[in-house]
Design an enzyme around this catalytic site. Structure first.
Site, PDB file in Angstrom:
ATOM      1  N   ASP A 157      -4.465  15.260 -20.200  1.00  0.00           N
ATOM      2  CA  ASP A 157      -5.547  15.953 -20.812  1.00  0.00           C
ATOM      3  C   ASP A 157      -4.433  16.662 -22.196  1.00  0.00           C
ATOM      4  O   ASP A 157      -2.967  15.947 -22.024  1.00  0.00           O
ATOM      5  CB  ASP A 157      -5.579  17.214 -20.046  1.00  0.00           C
TER       6      ASP A 157
ATOM      7  N   GLU B 179      -7.536  12.565 -23.758  1.00  0.00           N
ATOM      8  CA  GLU B 179      -8.764  13.582 -24.087  1.00  0.00           C
ATOM      9  C   GLU B 179      -7.116  13.420 -25.216  1.00  0.00           C
ATOM     10  O   GLU B 179      -7.411  14.352 -25.474  1.00  0.00           O
ATOM     11  CB  GLU B 179      -8.413  14.518 -22.911  1.00  0.00           C
TER      12      GLU B 179
END
EC number: 2.4.1.18
Length: 738
Positions: free
Chosen positions: A399, A452
């Site tokens: 993330d 990401e």
């Protein structure tokens, strides 16, 4: 004269809670050539009894809670047990050898200990035939570290750990403890402050707000060996990911399904819908429900909200037995400020990055990790390896990679400190990500890593050897943003935004991309996917079917957040289940069936996934009809350049009984998929058999339609394909080129 173990300085340190070497004072100590002595510390006790080889003896009482018992030479830790005030009879923790060794120290302080999760934390084990739990923690700036729990009345003086390295590793073996024991660390900082902390390496935690660490026994018997053996073969196959938040997918009697209840239901649903993987929003332990798991305090622990450690193992095992891979969202970029966890862990910013004027990240008000410290990198690397090794996950999605890569991410001038070259790149974070990918791919071939990453940072999916970060896939945030930006426009305004559809193809093959419609796009006022679509209900659902078809056809792997597949109307909320009752409504039934059949076509069609990272897999047919919003292109597999899929997307609302596409010479053309099918809630148009037109006939048709003048000789004539084009639909044809 007092014996050496009553040395005033040693005892004062022990009693005051500042003794860093209790093992030097306590346990079995040599008193003479013929005699040893058992030395015990029992603060507050008036008497202490010892069972020595079956005989109970009272220990000699000294001052300040020190007790001792003279014994014959050569006594072993197994030969005696001590009665505690609560009646427990247990072996002496300080009689057992310390096991943290030089190799452990070298690897850990270098940041390369690949099995650190089997050394740090609370590890059930057996030493010299005696079962118990070995506790190890890194706290270099603490004066004293103790393990506290029900087993010692949460008393910090009873079980101080021994400092086994001058770089701050502490260890103690507590005999007799078993899985289920609750514990925390009690530390005395350099300033004398007493801190109570959860274990950063804890494998399980009790629920907030207590958040006690819990000893677990990892004895689950896996049944997924066939899956693991075949996993590497699946990496080049289709990848259609269903993104799931465990706590809000489906509820029962007002509560989320637990891991075990979820396992069979979700596995069967994924098979029915032709998803190849599930991606779980973080199931690592976290204190705040509203963080969705993205503010992690237990990097080695599944959250207890949905069941036990073994229950999550059962969930993953079940998914594998049904042929579904499991990807885990993982957050190595920042951690929360909660005082019970890692922040200021030993009285200093041990894990935190401190070079910026403010240590808190401006976006999330969390701490960022200090990747310059090898031990911090080892903590994070060990977490990833733990989930792969002990929990059998098949992929890790990292993330907020952008926030790791840039020192100035979210910060203004003066709020960040440049790197040693004066740049904004976080060189230590880059090295960590390269190490992360290198180790995972070397140690676990077939396990995939995803980034990401929302900027244009280069070479995200290029190998480390070639100067890249080494990820397998990058989320294509630009494609997602541009696509949704286009779909949100009302139909009269779409011609002015055609570049939202065409521009992403300029960089579509610069990385290995995954195309996401993720949870982030259906929260915080952004509206659900169906809520983004303009028009009345019929047009909204037609547009959603078109969108899902567009995603399936575009080059890149696929990800869809739960609810998008049936047109969830409300924004997602982690505090309630999806609106499954919508499937009683025909519009929602239709888009659900359409999604299912699109997914089936995707996994069965190599043209859509076999070479989707190569430019040769994509060829434009036409994107010039801006006014009507029509784009068409061919998709190829690398095995046969003559077999292709023709993908046609009509983003407008008109209906064209005869629509002429310029096309390469074709031998055949057969319709495979039409999102305007009445079974999906569409108008049923677009099923007329396509007509392949020679260049001469195609030119006549263009002249008749007013697309070109009769005397226009610019450019060569091309073949044509006459199709029936329904409103707001995706058509997919199987074509054979001449």
């Amino acid at each position: 004269m007092d014996p050496f173990f009553l040395n005033t300085q040693h005892v004062e340190l022990l009693v005051s809670g500042k003794q860093s070497s209790p093992q030097d004072l306590l346990g079995i100590v040599s008193e003479s050539l013929n005699q040893d002595r058992i030395v015990l510390f029992r603060p507050g006790a008036e008497t202490v009894f010892v069972e020595l080889r079956g005989k109970i003896q009272q220990a000699e009482s000294h001052h300040s809670g020190i007790f001792s018992l003279p014994v014959m030479k050569g006594i072993s830790p197994q030969d005696y047990r001590v009665y505690h005030q609560n009646g427990l009879l247990a072996h002496d923790p300080y009689a057992f050898p310390l096991l943290w060794g030089e190799i452990d120290s070298f690897l850990f302080h270098e940041g390369t200990h690949q099995r650190i999760y089997e050394r740090m934390g609370a590890i059930p084990c057996e030493i010299d035939g005696v079962p118990g739990v070995r506790f190890i923690v890194w706290a270099p700036h603490a004066q004293r570290v103790s393990v506290i729990g029900d087993f010692n009345g949460w008393h910090g003086l009873v079980n101080p750990l021994h400092k086994v390295s001058d770089q701050g590793v502490w260890e103690l073996f507590v005999p007799g403890l078993t899985a289920g024991a609750c514990y925390k660390w009690e530390m005395v900082t350099e300033s004398g402050q007493v801190l109570i902390k959860s274990d950063p390496y804890g494998k399980f935690f009790g629920p907030p707000p207590r958040s006690v660490s819990v000893v677990i026994d990892d004895s689950y018997e896996w049944n997924d060996s066939e899956w693991l053996e075949e996993r590497i073969k699946k990496t080049e196959g289709p990848m259609n990911i269903y993104e799931v938040h465990v706590g809000s997918w489906q509820w029962q009697e007002g509560q989320p399904l637990n891991y075990k209840e979820l396992a069979d239901q979700l596995a069967l649903y994924c098979k029915q819908m032709h998803y190849t993987h599930v991606e779980l929003l973080p199931v690592t332990e976290h204190p705040l429900n509203e963080s969705w798991g993205y503010q992690t305090t237990g990097y080695y622990a599944p959250t207890s909200r949905y069941g036990s450690f073994e229950d999550l193992q059962y969930f993953i095992d079940t998914m594998h037995q049904h042929g579904i891979g499991v990807i885990l969202d993982w957050v190595p970029g920042h951690f929360p400020i909660d005082s019970f966890a890692m922040s200021g862990f030993d009285g200093t910013p041990l894990y935190e990055y401190t070079r910026n004027p403010s240590p808190l990240h401006p976006h999330w008000h969390t701490y960022t990790f200090d990747y310059a410290k090898p031990e911090v990198c080892n903590f994070l690397l060990g977490s990833a390896l733990f989930w792969i090794d002990k929990m059998h996950v098949d992929g890790i999605r990292v993330d907020a990679v952008s926030s790791m890569l840039y020192l100035d991410y979210g910060r203004y001038a003066g709020e960040w400190v440049p790197n040693r070259y004066g740049g904004r790149e976080n060189l230590d974070a880059i090295r960590f990500l390269q190490q992360f990918n290198t180790v995972i791919h070397e140690k676990y071939p077939g396990v995939l890593t995803f980034a990401e990453e929302s900027t244009t940072f280069p070479k995200i999916t290029v190998s480390v050897e070639e100067g890249g970060l080494g990820f397998d896939y990058k989320w294509n945030m630009g494609w997602m943003h541009d696509t949704l930006h286009y779909f949100e426009k009302d139909f009269p305004y779409r011609p002015y935004h055609q570049s939202d559809l065409t521009f992403p193809q300029w960089y579509a093959f610069s990385e290995r991309f995954l195309l996401p419609f993720s949870h982030d796009e259906v929260v915080h006022g952004k509206r659900s996917l169906i809520g983004k679509m303009p028009g009345d209900a019929w047009r909204q659902f037609a547009q959603l079917r078109l969108l899902l078809g567009y995603q399936i056809c575009q080059p890149g792997k696929k990800l869809l957040f739960m609810g998008g597949e049936f047109g969830q109307g409300r924004e997602w909320s982690p505090g309630r289940e999806l609106d499954w009752e919508l499937l009683d409504i025909s519009y929602h039934q239709g888009v659900h069936l359409c999604s299912q059949e699109l997914n089936a076509l995707y996994v069965q069609s190599p043209q859509l996934w076999q070479a989707d990272h190569l430019p040769s897999s994509f060829r434009w047919v036409d994107f010039s009809d801006v006014r009507n919003g029509v784009v068409a292109y061919l998709r190829f597999a690398d095995a046969d350049a003559k077999k292709a899929l023709l993908c046609v997307h009509h983003f407008g609302v008109g209906y064209f009984p005869h629509y002429l596409l310029p096309i390469l010479p074709l031998e055949s053309c057969d319709l495979l998929m039409n999102t305007d099918n009445t079974r999906f809630g569409g108008s049923g148009k677009g099923f007329r058999e396509p007509e392949i037109l020679t260049p001469e006939i195609a030119r006549q048709e263009r002249e008749a339609a007013g697309l070109i003048e009769a005397d226009d000789e610019s450019g060569p004539d091309c073949w044509g394909l006459d199709i029936e084009l329904p409103p707001s639909a995706t058509l997919i044809f199987s074509v054979t080129l001449q």
